[in-house]
Every structure is written in C-alpha cells, then in structure tokens.
Design an enzyme around this catalytic site. Structure first.
Site, short mmCIF file in Angstrom:
data_model
loop_
_atom_site.label_atom_id
_atom_site.label_comp_id
_atom_site.label_asym_id
_atom_site.label_seq_id
_atom_site.Cartn_x
_atom_site.Cartn_y
_atom_site.Cartn_z
CG ASN A 49 -0.22 -0.11 2.51
OD1 ASN A 49 0.57 0.76 2.82
ND2 ASN A 49 -0.42 -1.19 3.25
CG ASP A 107 -6.57 -5.22 6.62
OD1 ASP A 107 -6.04 -5.43 7.73
OD2 ASP A 107 -7.01 -4.11 6.28
CE LYS A 148 7.02 -11.57 -15.14
NZ LYS A 148 7.85 -11.07 -16.22
CG PHE A 172 -1.60 5.50 13.52
CD1 PHE A 172 -0.58 5.18 14.41
CD2 PHE A 172 -1.66 6.78 13.00
CE1 PHE A 172 0.37 6.11 14.76
CE2 PHE A 172 -0.72 7.73 13.36
CZ PHE A 172 0.30 7.40 14.23
CE LYS A 179 -10.04 0.10 11.53
NZ LYS A 179 -9.57 0.91 10.43
CE LYS A 218 -7.22 -2.92 14.73
NZ LYS A 218 -6.51 -3.75 13.77
O1 PMT Z 1 3.81 5.79 6.53
P1 PMT Z 1 3.22 7.13 6.11
O2 PMT Z 1 3.31 7.38 4.63
O3 PMT Z 1 3.77 8.25 6.92
O4 PMT Z 1 1.67 7.08 6.40
C1 PMT Z 1 1.19 7.03 7.73
C2 PMT Z 1 -0.05 6.12 7.87
C3 PMT Z 1 -1.20 6.70 7.08
C4 PMT Z 1 0.28 4.72 7.34
C5 PMT Z 1 -0.37 6.06 9.41
O5 PMT Z 1 -0.67 7.36 9.83
C6 PMT Z 1 -1.53 5.13 9.68
O6 PMT Z 1 -2.68 5.51 9.65
N1 PMT Z 1 -1.22 3.86 9.97
C7 PMT Z 1 -2.18 2.77 10.16
C8 PMT Z 1 -2.63 2.26 8.82
C9 PMT Z 1 -3.63 1.12 8.96
O7 PMT Z 1 -3.29 0.01 8.64
O8 PMT Z 1 -4.74 1.44 9.52
P2 PMT Z 1 -5.99 0.44 9.81
O9 PMT Z 1 -7.09 1.31 10.22
O10 PMT Z 1 -6.19 -0.48 8.65
O11 PMT Z 1 -5.49 -0.43 11.03
C10 PMT Z 1 -5.73 -0.05 12.38
C11 PMT Z 1 -4.55 -0.39 13.26
O12 PMT Z 1 -4.36 -1.81 13.29
C12 PMT Z 1 -3.23 0.18 12.75
O13 PMT Z 1 -2.47 0.62 13.85
C13 PMT Z 1 -2.56 -0.99 12.05
O14 PMT Z 1 -1.12 -0.90 12.16
C14 PMT Z 1 -3.10 -2.18 12.85
N2 PMT Z 1 -3.23 -3.40 12.03
C15 PMT Z 1 -4.03 -3.42 10.93
C16 PMT Z 1 -4.18 -4.60 10.22
C17 PMT Z 1 -3.51 -5.76 10.66
N3 PMT Z 1 -3.61 -6.89 9.98
N4 PMT Z 1 -2.75 -5.71 11.75
C18 PMT Z 1 -2.60 -4.57 12.47
O15 PMT Z 1 -1.89 -4.52 13.47
#
Ligand code: PMT
Length: 402
Positions: free
Chosen positions: A207, A276, A286, A324, A338, A342
């Site tokens: 991503n 995800d 390939k 985040f 979330k 979590k």
């Molecule tokens: O890296 P940059 O370009 O500076 O951009 C920053 C950012 C946008 C990536 C950052 O600010 C941000 O939002 N990070 C979290 C991105 C994300 O995956 O968000 P989510 O809403 O899908 O996930 C929620 C939380 O669960 C996040 O803390 C994520 O790290 C965590 N997660 C999500 C999916 C997964 N399978 N495992 C996780 O731990």
C-alpha cells in the site's frame, strides 16, 4: 523550527570523520553550518561539507562578501549549539585564551550558545600540562569537553587522543539539543511502512505507506531517551539514527517479530499500514501476461493476522499499546471500534482522504481517542510534531499506571 548546529572543524587528521557526523545531523532535520579553519581545509575539502550540509562552508574571515556580518557575528547569532570537532591543541589554546584571529575563533567568541569541544591529537600533546590546563579553563566556563578515545593514533602512537566514535559525538549533541529525557529507561516498539504479500516471485501486494509517520515516532522516542525497536516493512523514508531496526516483509513476519519482543516493551505503537489480505496460494512461478485484454486474472485472497489484536490479547497491565486508524469515512466511529477490538490504550485516527493527512505526506491531521472516550483533535501539523504529541500521551498514561 529547525535548530542550527555550527560544526567548527580544525586541522587534525580526524577531520575526515566529521563528514559522517554532518551527514547524520542533516538526517535529524537540523541546519548545519560548517566552519573550517585554514588548516582543516588541508585535510578535507570544504566541497565535501558543502555537499553534505547543503550550504556554503565558512572558511574565511576576510572573504569578499557583501554580507560580511554573516561571516562571524551572523553565524554565531544563528547557533543553538557550537561543536568544535576535532579540536586541536592549538585551537583549544586559542579558545581558552580568547584569541580570535580567524573565522572560527571569532565565531567562538561571538557565540552565546552551548559549546561542545571534541579534542583529538597525539597522546603526549593531549597529556601536556598546558593543554590539560586549557581544557580545564574551557570546562570552567561551562564548555562541554568530551574525553578522547584511546587506541592507535594516526601518528603511530598508541594511547589517548583519538576522536571519540562519531556515534558517541552524535549522541552527546542530541542530548544537549534535547534535554527532555522523559523516556529514559523505557523500551518502545514501533512498526512502520507497508507490509508486502507476495503474488508470485516478482509481484506483491502493498500500500501507499512511506514509513514517515512511524519513523518520526521512533526517532522522537529515541531522542527522548527510550530504547527503540523499529519493526519496519517496506518504506521509502530514510531510517532514523539511534534506533534498532528490524526489517520485515509480510504481515505474518511483522507479527512474529513483534510478538517475540512484546514482553520486554513498555509501550508499542502501531503506525504501519499492515495489509489485511494475502494470497491464499502464492504462485511459485511468475504469472504470465494475458494475451488478450479481455482475459481476467482471479486471485484468491485470505486474511492476514491482526497484529495489534494479537498483541492486545497478550498485553500486560503495565504495557501501553497505541494504534492508528486510517479511515476514509465514519472516522471516529470506525476508530472507536478498532480501539476496543485491539485492546488499545488510545488510537490515533487519521482521515486519509484529507489533504495533508495520511500516506506519504510530511504532515498529518489526527484525532486521539482514549478508552474513556475522550477525543482530542489536533490541527494539521508535521508528522514530527504528531509523533511528539503521541509520546506525550504515552508518558501521561505510563505515569498514571505507576
Ligand atoms: O507511513 P506514512 O506514509 O507516513 O503514512 C502514515 C499512515 C497513514 C500509514 C499512518 O498514519 C496510519 O494511519 N497507519 C495505520 C494504517 C492502517 O493500517 O490502519 P488500519 O485502520 O487499517 O489499522 C488499524 C490499526 O491496526 C493500525 O495501527 C494498524 O497498524 C493495525 N493493524 C491493521 C491490520 C492488521 N492486519 N494488523 C494490524 O496490526
């Protein structure tokens, strides 16, 4: 506002090592003004430092400049810290006795910022009583003087007098610039960047995360004295100095590394954009290009582990976890879900559709939501400032737990 460090280089063989120091300081988003004595320019060219610092190197008190003031008083007025490295016996003597007969020594006298002196010279010269008395004079007027290292010197002698490791000089500089050490003794794990899931040997799903947000958190935590582990997926940003970096590729790998280190950490901050989905069945060869634009390629995807959720299940009561939420709609509502699923202490919601927020930018626009439901929305600010605010919150929570 970026702080300004003056690096005064005097004529010693160790002056070439200062190139590495300047390069590291620039990565810290500091302004670096290099001032070289004439003897220093015999060891290494000003061009090297001009390239690394991104600005003209000051060498001549009498240079024919319209802005002559900039050449000595002007430089001194800009400084938040003046570092003399390497400091020769001769230059230490000049500083100790107020002699100002070239550009650098004039800057020293005009300067009011803290001064760090890093001596490097032959062992006998260093141990000479006159040099030691001069060093003491500098200490007496509150200049910080680093001890030189011992070892084989360029002159062939083994003993005291070597320039300390650039790492150590860098650390002392950062400590002087950042006296706030409120995370000393704490261990913090941060994840950053994007995880990647292989499709075939050459393609993968990822991503837009650059890693900047997580790197700023890691760098801020290190500056504030924490021991930092940065678990880093794919990223285009420059890795911050002073942190232990563990590079990973997939969500599963990231999860495994973080679970391994979880128990030793006081706080864990999940800024990575973790994928995800992954392929149900990664292709060993390939995939061939379709012959016909109408052809469809169907890939079956399955879920990856939710890392923060896994960490949340095993979380100790004394451990702070922060996530985040990267949202494009119903930001607060989704972020709250979330936070609870979590088992986080607080969540940093960013609406990634807003200009200046989210992926790849140098700024972010975030809202903190904690378990009690308190909501704090911050205006657009640099990711560095956002990182500092997140750590302020983490410290507040740590203090409450004590
Ligand atoms: O890296 P940059 O370009 O500076 O951009 C920053 C950012 C946008 C990536 C950052 O600010 C941000 O939002 N990070 C979290 C991105 C994300 O995956 O968000 P989510 O809403 O899908 O996930 C929620 C939380 O669960 C996040 O803390 C994520 O790290 C965590 N997660 C999500 C999916 C997964 N399978 N495992 C996780 O731990």
């Amino acid at each position: 506002m970026a702080r300004t460090v003056g690096i005064g280089i005097t004529g010693g063989i160790a002056s070439y090592k200062i190139a590495d120091l300047v390069s590291r300081l620039k990565k810290e988003d500091l302004e670096v003004i290099v001032i070289m004595t004439e003897s220093a320019t015999k060891f290494i060219t000003p061009l090297t430092f001009k390239t690394l610092s991104g600005r003209e190197v000051a060498t001549d008190l009498w240079s024919d400049s319209l802005e002559w003031k900039v050449q000595h008083i002007g430089i001194a007025e800009q400084l938040d810290l003046l570092v003399i490295a390497p400091a020769t016996a001769n230059f230490i003597g000049k500083m100790a006795h107020g002699i100002a007969d070239d550009l650098l020594s004039t800057v020293v006298l005009a300067n009011t910022a803290p001064v760090l002196v890093v001596p490097a010279m032959n062992t006998n010269m260093y141990q000479n009583q006159i040099v030691q008395e001069n060093i003491q004079r500098l200490k007496d007027i509150n200049y910080k003087v680093m001890e030189p290292d011992s070892g084989l010197l360029a002159c062939g002698v083994t003993g005291e007098g070597r320039l300390p490791a650039v790492d150590d000089i860098y650390q002392v500089i950062m400590n002087i610039l950042n006296p706030q050490h409120d995370l000393k003794g704490k261990k913090i794990m941060v994840n950053a960047g994007t995880t990647c899931e292989d499709i075939d040997p050459v393609r993968f799903i990822a991503n837009r995360a650059s890693g900047k947000m997580g790197f700023c958190i890691a760098q801020n935590a290190a500056r504030r004295g924490a021991e930092v582990i940065l678990v880093c997926g794919n990223s285009s940003a420059e890795v911050p100095p002073g942190v232990k970096v563990i590079p990973v590729w997939s969500a599963e790998e990231m999860c495994q590394v973080m679970l391994e280190h979880q128990d030793s950490c006081d706080a864990i901050i999940g800024a990575a954009a973790v994928g995800d989905f992954k392929l149900a069945d990664t292709k060993e060869q390939k995939l061939k290009k379709a012959d016909n634009r109408e052809d469809k390629l169907l890939l079956e995807l399955v879920g990856t582990p939710d890392i923060l959720q896994e960490l949340g299940k095993r979380k100790k009561p004394s451990q702070i976890t922060v996530g985040f939420a990267a949202e494009t709609e119903n930001v607060l509502e989704n972020a709250k879900k979330k936070l609870s699923s979590k088992n986080l202490d607080f969540i940093v919601a960013n609406d990634v559709t807003k200009e200046g927020a989210g992926f790849g930018t140098d700024t972010n626009i975030v809202t903190f939501i904690n378990r009690s439901g308190d909501i704090v929305s911050l205006p657009k600010m640099s990711k560095d400032e956002v990182a500092a605010r997140i750590l302020d919150q983490v410290i507040e929570l740590m203090n409450r737990l004590q």
